[in-house]
Design a protein around this motif. Structure first.
Motif, PDB file in Angstrom:
ATOM      1  N   HIS A 199       3.048  -4.775   4.360  1.00 30.16           N
ATOM      2  CA  HIS A 199       2.901  -4.395   2.675  1.00 30.16           C
ATOM      3  C   HIS A 199       3.922  -3.706   1.932  1.00 30.16           C
TER       4      HIS A 199
ATOM      5  N   GLU B  97       5.677  -0.402   0.252  1.00 31.21           N
ATOM      6  CA  GLU B  97       5.082   0.736  -0.471  1.00 31.21           C
ATOM      7  C   GLU B  97       4.999   0.674  -1.624  1.00 31.21           C
TER       8      GLU B  97
ATOM      9  N   ASN C 120       3.468  -2.114  -2.807  1.00 32.76           N
ATOM     10  CA  ASN C 120       2.090  -3.306  -1.844  1.00 32.76           C
ATOM     11  C   ASN C 120       3.009  -4.527  -2.943  1.00 32.76           C
ATOM     12  N   GLU C 121       3.945  -4.901  -2.053  1.00 28.82           N
ATOM     13  CA  GLU C 121       4.813  -6.002  -2.667  1.00 28.82           C
ATOM     14  C   GLU C 121       4.190  -6.474  -0.635  1.00 28.82           C
ATOM     15  N   THR C 122       4.335  -8.070  -1.425  1.00 33.79           N
ATOM     16  CA  THR C 122       3.955  -9.260   0.224  1.00 33.79           C
ATOM     17  C   THR C 122       5.466  -8.926   0.821  1.00 33.79           C
TER      18      THR C 122
ATOM     19  N   HIS D  40       6.575  -2.380   6.626  1.00 32.78           N
ATOM     20  CA  HIS D  40       4.482  -1.976   6.637  1.00 32.78           C
ATOM     21  C   HIS D  40       4.573  -1.636   5.540  1.00 32.78           C
TER      22      HIS D  40
END
Ligand SMILES: C[S@@+](CC[C@H](N)C(=O)[O-])C[C@H]1O[C@@H](n2cnc3c(N)ncnc32)[C@H](O)[C@@H]1O
Length: 552
Positions: free
Chosen positions: A330, A332, A334-336, A398
């Motif tokens: 994930h 910065e 917060n995208e996968t 991540h």
């Protein structure tokens, strides 16, 4: 001649001593007390060597976990004692046992005096009827035939693949998470108790409470699935007629419960059942990984089975597809970000997987990297000797504690990201850094811990044996604007002191010797040379992150 011989089956740790020992005493048959093998590290001793390093070895391995605990006995006395201990049961015997606790591998254990009976898939508190399987001088294996009294700690497993004859991945799904945590705490305590007592510490003052995970499913950021030619089917999923048409495994204990297909051309993608390196259980949904990873796995399962390609056979060493590794991160925002890694043999057309990679990339926009790792290894390693990018780039990122950490397919990254954040915060607290401190991050991987703590100290050195990880650590320092960290490629198992690169760094003018050390080794623990070196270095503080309290 009797030699007491310390050996960890998990690998390298004591092998070199064993090898030196064997060289000195060649051409004889020896009685060897294996006092510290893998299962002992997990609480119970186990041994299996009858030949070691090409030498015939007469094995007498009889120390129980308990006998080793009695600190006023020497190993030799323990060995003699346990040699004479009477085995209280026989193979095939039926018994009723109360399950007392768990070993770290997940088996329940019950004791008859000092004799240990290991019962897989049982729960502490259960009263069970068992049939005894393999019997050794210090312990036996037994299988549950009936639960006479249930335990309050039993829970319904979420996963349909979980079970004694199902997937070998999860061991504790049938036990409440609270009980799992208590047992894990007890296992660590067990290893440290006598040491703490000897040092006049009260356990309660030293051992902090265990820190549980906020989620127990969908937490894992890496799963490694296997392609195989032998399909494993738990017997209770089959009709009688299906059973008849399948080959039944020889092992008597498993005869009724599981079967496997060995048809020519069989093609399976899934996980290996416990104790069966050669068979694969097809997995429909793995609850410990994220949903997106399951969707990707399903599509790969479907497409590869239609592709007229071959799966690797562990006996003939023929076949193309070996492993599918899916990793999630994930970033910065917060995208996968997802990485898909196909581990294959060399041989087939190197463009063979490209159409599938393109389809995956189109269908799952969060896939950032699809790579193919080629290997000639005959073991189960999923690390490639050559890598090609099939889609996107060769890394994912991540975000943790204000740092973006980039990693490629063959780099280690902690597998529960939520817990990793807590772990690194605990490491920060324990390291108690001051701005004048020089931090040495041993077994640094992609530089994760050192980079997260670099702002708290003067300088960071990180050391790891994997070239790709060290390259990534350098990139990670750069993309995070960390100017006070250096990463060095060195093997901490052999000769950390002698390594010229390490020498150069620590004896360079103007750079202080490290005075705080973090070590985060693999399960085998710290090599004696490294321990010696750390004693010589005399840092004011060592923070030891361990995945195996026994070697710690
Ligand atoms: C448990 S991981 C820790 C990684 C890192 N500290 C983290 O938190 O991501 C152990 C690391 O030890 C490295 N390693 C294993 N054997 C080694 C050796 N003999 N010398 C140096 N590093 C080693 C592995 O490459 C891996 O990166």
């Amino acid at each position: 001649m009797h030699c007491t011989f310390i050996y960890s089956s998990t690998g390298f740790l004591y092998k070199q001593y064993a090898s030196t020992l064997c060289k000195h005493i060649r051409k004889s048959i020896y009685t060897v007390s294996l006092i510290r093998q893998r299962s002992f590290l997990e609480g119970i001793p186990e041994y299996r060597a009858t030949r070691f390093l090409g030498l015939p070895v007469r094995v007498s391995c009889t120390n129980t976990a308990h006998s080793l605990k009695a600190s006023n006995h020497t190993n030799e006395t323990q060995s003699k004692e346990s040699n004479t201990q009477k085995v209280p049961l026989k193979r095939g015997e039926e018994l009723e046992l109360r399950i007392q606790s768990l070993v770290s591998g997940g088996d329940g254990i019950s004791r008859i005096g000092r004799y240990v009976v290991m019962v897989p898939h049982s729960v502490p508190g259960q009263l069970v009827k068992v049939v005894v399987g393999r019997v050794r001088s210090s312990y036996a294996n037994a299988k549950v035939t009936q639960v006479v009294e249930h335990s309050p700690y039993e829970v319904e497993p979420l996963c349909k693949h979980f079970g004694q004859f199902g997937c070998g991945g999860c061991k504790f799904q049938h036990i409440s998470y609270e009980k799992q945590l208590e047992q894990k705490y007890q296992q660590v305590l067990w290893h440290f108790e006598s040491l703490l007592t000897r040092l006049n510490h009260t356990v309660e003052n030293v051992m902090k409470p265990i820190v549980g995970s906020p989620i127990i499913f969908g937490y894992r950021n890496k799963m490694e699935f296997s392609f195989g030619t032998r399909r494993w089917i738990p017997g209770d999923h089959l009709s009688e007629s299906e059973r008849v048409s399948l080959v039944i495994e020889e092992n008597k204990l498993r005869r009724q419960e599981a079967v496997f297909e060995t048809n020519e051309g069989n093609f399976v993608l899934g996980l290996k059942p416990s104790g069966h390196f050669d068979k694969v259980l097809p997995i429909e949904y793995c609850h410990i990984q994220e949903t997106i990873a399951n969707d990707i796995m399903k599509l790969v399962q479907k497409r590869t089975s239609e592709m007229h390609t071959t799966a690797y056979d562990v006996y003939s060493h023929q076949g193309f597809l070996r492993n599918l590794v899916i990793r999630t991160a994930h970033n910065e925002q917060n995208e996968t970000e997802v990485m898909v890694n196909f581990v294959t043999s060399f041989g087939e057309d190197s463009n063979r997987l490209k159409p599938l990679a393109l389809e995956l990339g189109r269908q799952f926009p969060c896939i950032r990297s699809i790579v193919q790792n080629f290997t000639t290894s005959k073991g189960g390693a999923s690390k490639g000797e050559e890598e090609q990018v099939l889609y996107g780039c060769n890394y994912i990122q991540h975000y943790i504690l204000g740092r973006t950490l980039r990693f490629t397919a063959n780099c280690f990254f902690q597998t529960n990201p939520m817990q990793t954040e807590k772990l690194y915060q605990l490491v920060r607290e324990a390291a108690h850094l001051k701005m004048e401190d020089v931090l040495l991050d041993l077994f640094c991987g992609i530089g994760s811990i050192g980079l997260c703590l670099a702002a708290d100290c003067k300088y960071v050195y990180g050391i790891d044996v994997v070239e790709e990880a060290i390259q990534m650590a350098k990139v990670n320092a750069e993309i995070n604007g960390v100017g006070n960290a250096e990463f060095i490629l060195a093997n901490l198992e052999k000769s950390s002191l002698q390594d010229p690169e390490v020498q150069r760094l620590f004896h360079r003018n103007g750079i202080l010797s490290p005075n705080v050390v973090i070590v985060d080794p693999p399960r085998g623990g710290l090599h004696p040379t490294l321990i010696k070196w750390l004693r010589w270095l005399k840092p004011k503080r060592i923070v030891y992150v361990s995945c195996n309290p026994a070697t710690q």
